[in-house]
Design an enzyme around this catalytic site. Structure first.
Site, PDB file in Angstrom:
ATOM      1  CD  GLU A 286     -11.809  -1.509  -6.724  1.00 53.29           C
ATOM      2  OE1 GLU A 286     -12.704  -2.265  -6.316  1.00 53.29           O
ATOM      3  OE2 GLU A 286     -11.214  -0.694  -5.985  1.00 53.29           O
TER       4      GLU A 286
ATOM      5  CG  HIS B 240     -10.434   3.729   3.937  1.00 57.09           C
ATOM      6  ND1 HIS B 240     -10.538   5.052   3.558  1.00 57.09           N
ATOM      7  CD2 HIS B 240     -10.328   3.026   2.774  1.00 57.09           C
ATOM      8  CE1 HIS B 240     -10.491   5.138   2.232  1.00 57.09           C
ATOM      9  NE2 HIS B 240     -10.366   3.925   1.735  1.00 57.09           N
TER      10      HIS B 240
ATOM     11  NE  ARG C 187      -5.237   4.670  -4.059  1.00 54.48           N
ATOM     12  CZ  ARG C 187      -5.723   3.531  -3.561  1.00 54.48           C
ATOM     13  NH1 ARG C 187      -7.020   3.276  -3.567  1.00 54.48           N
ATOM     14  NH2 ARG C 187      -4.904   2.619  -3.046  1.00 54.48           N
TER      15      ARG C 187
ATOM     16  CE1 TYR D 218      -3.561  -2.485   0.319  1.00 52.67           C
ATOM     17  CE2 TYR D 218      -3.298  -2.502   2.700  1.00 52.67           C
ATOM     18  CZ  TYR D 218      -3.920  -2.974   1.566  1.00 52.67           C
ATOM     19  OH  TYR D 218      -4.895  -3.918   1.679  1.00 52.67           O
TER      20      TYR D 218
HETATM   21  C1  HEM Z   1     -12.828   9.211  -1.084  1.00 49.88           C
HETATM   22  C2  HEM Z   1     -12.645   8.217  -1.822  1.00 49.88           C
HETATM   23  C3  HEM Z   1     -12.498   6.798  -1.353  1.00 49.88           C
HETATM   24  C4  HEM Z   1     -13.489   5.907  -1.107  1.00 49.88           C
HETATM   25  C5  HEM Z   1     -14.991   6.156  -1.214  1.00 49.88           C
HETATM   26  C6  HEM Z   1     -12.853   4.674  -0.702  1.00 49.88           C
HETATM   27  C7  HEM Z   1     -13.540   3.532  -0.352  1.00 49.88           C
HETATM   28  C8  HEM Z   1     -12.953   2.348   0.055  1.00 49.88           C
HETATM   29  C9  HEM Z   1     -13.675   1.190   0.514  1.00 49.88           C
HETATM   30  C10 HEM Z   1     -15.191   1.109   0.666  1.00 49.88           C
HETATM   31  C11 HEM Z   1     -12.776   0.220   0.778  1.00 49.88           C
HETATM   32  C12 HEM Z   1     -13.091  -1.187   1.308  1.00 49.88           C
HETATM   33  C13 HEM Z   1     -13.004  -1.226   2.830  1.00 49.88           C
HETATM   34  C14 HEM Z   1     -13.576  -2.511   3.422  1.00 49.88           C
HETATM   35  O1  HEM Z   1     -12.843  -3.507   3.532  1.00 49.88           O
HETATM   36  O2  HEM Z   1     -14.759  -2.528   3.789  1.00 49.88           O
HETATM   37  C15 HEM Z   1     -11.464   0.757   0.488  1.00 49.88           C
HETATM   38  C16 HEM Z   1     -10.269   0.082   0.592  1.00 49.88           C
HETATM   39  C17 HEM Z   1      -9.032   0.677   0.462  1.00 49.88           C
HETATM   40  N1  HEM Z   1      -8.780   2.013   0.207  1.00 49.88           N
HETATM   41 FE1  HEM Z   1     -10.119   3.439  -0.208  1.00 49.88          FE
HETATM   42  N2  HEM Z   1     -11.497   4.830  -0.721  1.00 49.88           N
HETATM   43  C18 HEM Z   1     -11.237   6.115  -1.115  1.00 49.88           C
HETATM   44  C19 HEM Z   1     -10.005   6.688  -1.273  1.00 49.88           C
HETATM   45  C20 HEM Z   1      -8.815   6.063  -1.012  1.00 49.88           C
HETATM   46  C21 HEM Z   1      -7.526   6.699  -1.188  1.00 49.88           C
HETATM   47  C22 HEM Z   1      -7.276   8.102  -1.682  1.00 49.88           C
HETATM   48  C23 HEM Z   1      -6.610   5.776  -0.841  1.00 49.88           C
HETATM   49  C24 HEM Z   1      -5.126   6.064  -0.911  1.00 49.88           C
HETATM   50  C25 HEM Z   1      -4.157   5.400  -0.515  1.00 49.88           C
HETATM   51  C26 HEM Z   1      -7.317   4.560  -0.447  1.00 49.88           C
HETATM   52  C27 HEM Z   1      -6.747   3.372  -0.046  1.00 49.88           C
HETATM   53  C28 HEM Z   1      -7.422   2.189   0.177  1.00 49.88           C
HETATM   54  C29 HEM Z   1      -6.760   0.918   0.407  1.00 49.88           C
HETATM   55  C30 HEM Z   1      -5.258   0.665   0.447  1.00 49.88           C
HETATM   56  C31 HEM Z   1      -7.773  -0.039   0.566  1.00 49.88           C
HETATM   57  C32 HEM Z   1      -7.583  -1.555   0.729  1.00 49.88           C
HETATM   58  C33 HEM Z   1      -7.694  -2.147  -0.657  1.00 49.88           C
HETATM   59  C34 HEM Z   1      -7.245  -3.585  -0.867  1.00 49.88           C
HETATM   60  O3  HEM Z   1      -6.313  -4.069  -0.229  1.00 49.88           O
HETATM   61  O4  HEM Z   1      -7.827  -4.236  -1.760  1.00 49.88           O
HETATM   62  N3  HEM Z   1      -8.655   4.780  -0.566  1.00 49.88           N
HETATM   63  N4  HEM Z   1     -11.603   2.057   0.054  1.00 49.88           N
END
Ligand code: HEM
Lengths: 346, 203
Positions: free
Chosen positions: A265, A193, A223, A37
């Site tokens: 994604e 998150h 991203r 990450y």
């Molecule tokens: C505002 C916009 C964003 C939304 C709506 C969003 C939404 C989400 C959601 C719903 C999850 C899944 C969480 C779960 O397990 O229930 C997630 C995972 C994650 N998000 Fe975001 N996110 C946003 C922006 C970001 C940004 C800017 C980062 C920058 C580093 C980020 C990093 C991550 C990471 C690292 C994961 C885990 C993904 C994986 O390992 O597959 N997110 N996000």
């Protein structure tokens, strides 16, 4: 430019596949042989004609079939699309952003004619011809966010900005990697998150939020994120996990190339003009491992990334039990040669 | 029973504090079971006359009569003892509807009770800064089944069976304030029928 829209399914008989051209433009997410990450954001600028980064909202050969799949998901579960009452204006902002961009960037496919608040929208691939009054909900068959996102690939989270935080107060979520809009709606950036391992401790979310709060209108960012999915399922929701989870058992060395998919994604961030909300489209691209290894660099690299991925990430992403098999299958495509930097095929 | 010390948890889960008297024109205290003890402890340091402007809504659950007498002895302006949260809800909504500026809200007891009452209070426009919480007693969880959306109250084991659709669910730490519940997800989704023995994780 013509796109041959494929007639295919993301459920039952799973006829989804990528044409050779679609494989070439797949957004492979790994710029080196390992993954962790990071705050991986860059300006959402048009780049590499033909690539998924060229247009504001990429339209590809899966468009029509993806929209049919979305309609089915919504018919079964209307809670996949929700908007808290104060988010309607943001919905109009989003409708405008999408209609204007698509009409400008795909004039053969979409047209928008505006005469003051009297708008006329033509979506040729979906056979839609709609006259309506901008900002008057009664003139559309759905609310503005639902109306336009039923015609746009990818999930959408619409975030209200207040108290130095972002609040997930509206969304259209039918192609998600295992999270629930119905559960998360109303949460702030840190709350939704919460289940993610490691990234909180690494300070990633604090820095990412700071960046997002400052995204300005006309200067969107993007991203990539990724996971692995058995069968080309767009709808890997927790709501339906009791139906698709069992499919993970069906994976064998023989069907790996056909059944196992890398799911990427393309996430973008746009500031909306009237509501000051932030919209977060999450566009899902699927590729079969059999398709992916036709680019030797990608086969080599994916093998190394998955082999060395920290266990917590493989568990969170839901493929820990199948990882040994996947890595063994991919190892046949890794001759140990060095890979060139960057995501593009050699 | 002393305050519960929770393990550090993920960021969607609320953090609970210790009730303390705050200046206000009126006071609404909502508690279940051992939550009564938080009110009784609070009463040790309340300024004189505060209970003349206090409405207590109390749901004893398994504690029966243990605390009701002592709560009444505080002589609150109003003291309601009800059989369940659902039964108390119309009354609670009526009180919140009438709430004026300067109302202080005190919530104590189980997470389920505090979560639901918090939601009612914030929906009624009470600012977060006027609401305090203190966890006491059972750590049982209010769970939402992510599949059928039904709520199962007072879950003590992991996994548990959804009271609505009957699926066996594991207990996540992910918490929604809007639903005032934790999330339950089918435990044997990947291997149907392979349901681990339930373990009592919450008491
Ligand atoms: C505002 C916009 C964003 C939304 C709506 C969003 C939404 C989400 C959601 C719903 C999850 C899944 C969480 C779960 O397990 O229930 C997630 C995972 C994650 N998000 Fe975001 N996110 C946003 C922006 C970001 C940004 C800017 C980062 C920058 C580093 C980020 C990093 C991550 C990471 C690292 C994961 C885990 C993904 C994986 O390992 O597959 N997110 N996000």
């Amino acid at each position: 430019m013509t796109i041959n829209f494929r007639d295919e399914t993301f459920r039952d008989d799973f006829t989804f596949r990528n044409s050779p051209e679609a494989i070439k433009r797949f957004p492979f997410p790994f710029h080196e042989d390992s993954y962790m990450y990071s705050v991986n954001m860059e300006p959402h600028k048009s780049y590499r004609p033909g690539s998924v980064y060229e247009r504001t909202f990429d339209v590809d050969e899966h468009y029509v079939s993806e929209m049919k799949d979305r309609a089915k998901v919504l018919a079964e579960d209307p809670l996949r699309c929700q908007s808290l009452p104060h988010m309607t204006l943001a919905g109009w902002d989003l409708l405008e952003l999408i209609m204007v961009s698509k009409a400008e960037e795909y004039p053969d496919l979409f047209e928008l004619h505006r005469d003051g608040n009297k708008w006329h929208w033509i979506n040729k691939p979906l056979g839609i011809d709609q006259k309506f009054v901008f900002l008057d909900e009664a003139t559309l068959p759905y609310g503005p966010m639902e109306y336009i996102t039923r015609q746009t690939q990818g999930d959408f989270a619409v975030l209200d900005q207040r108290d130095d935080n972002l609040w997930m107060d509206a969304g259209m979520v039918t192609t998600q990697a295992d999270w629930s809009l119905d559960f998360d709606i109303g949460m702030n950036f840190f709350e939704w998150h919460a289940p993610v391992p490691k990234a909180h401790e690494m300070g990633i979310f604090v820095r990412a939020l700071k960046f997002l709060l400052n995204v300005r209108q006309g200067a969107p960012a993007r991203r990539l994120n990724w996971t692995m999915t058995v069968n080309p399922l767009l709808d890997t929701s927790p709501e339906n996990y009791h139906k698709w989870g069992v499919m993970k058992q069906d994976l064998t060395m023989e069907n790996m190339g056909e059944k196992m998919h890398l799911r990427v994604e393309l996430q973008t961030f746009f500031r909306l003009p009237r509501s000051n909300a932030l919209v977060f489209p999450i566009r899902c691209y699927l590729i079969k491992l059999g398709e992916l290894v036709t680019e030797p660099k990608w086969g080599r690299r994916l093998h190394r990334v998955l082999r060395d991925l920290p266990e917590e990430l493989a568990t969170y992403k839901g493929f820990i039990s199948n990882r040994p098999k996947i890595v063994e299958w991919l190892s046949k495509y890794d001759d140990g040669k060095p890979t060139s930097p960057g995501i593009w095929p050699d | 029973m002393p305050k519960t010390a929770f393990e550090p948890s993920i960021k969607s889960r609320p953090i609970y504090g210790t009730l303390e008297p705050r200046p206000g024109k009126s006071h609404l205290m909502i508690a279940d079971a051992e939550g009564a003890e938080a009110i009784l402890d609070l009463a040790k340091s309340t300024p004189k006359g505060m209970f003349d402007h206090t409405h207590i809504i109390y749901i004893p659950k398994k504690t029966g009569e243990t605390f009701t007498g002592r709560l009444r002895e505080l002589n609150p302006a109003q003291c309601y003892v009800g059989p369940s949260y659902e039964a108390a809800l119309p009354r609670l909504r009526r009180v919140l509807n009438d709430a004026h500026m300067g109302l202080q809200v005190y919530l104590s007891g189980s997470e389920g009770l505090m979560g639901q009452a918090m939601l009612e209070a914030t929906n009624a426009g009470i600012p977060h800064s006027a609401i305090q919480t203190e966890h006491r007693g059972s750590t049982a969880r209010r769970m939402q089944c992510v599949h059928c959306k039904g709520i199962t109250e007072d879950v003590t084991t992991d996994p548990f069976q959804c009271a609505h659709c009957g699926l066996h669910l594991f207990v996540r730490d992910h918490y929604s304030r809007r639903i005032a519940a934790f999330q339950g997800v089918r435990v044997d989704a990947e291997e149907p029928g392979n349901v681990p023995e339930p373990v009592e994780r919450f008491k």
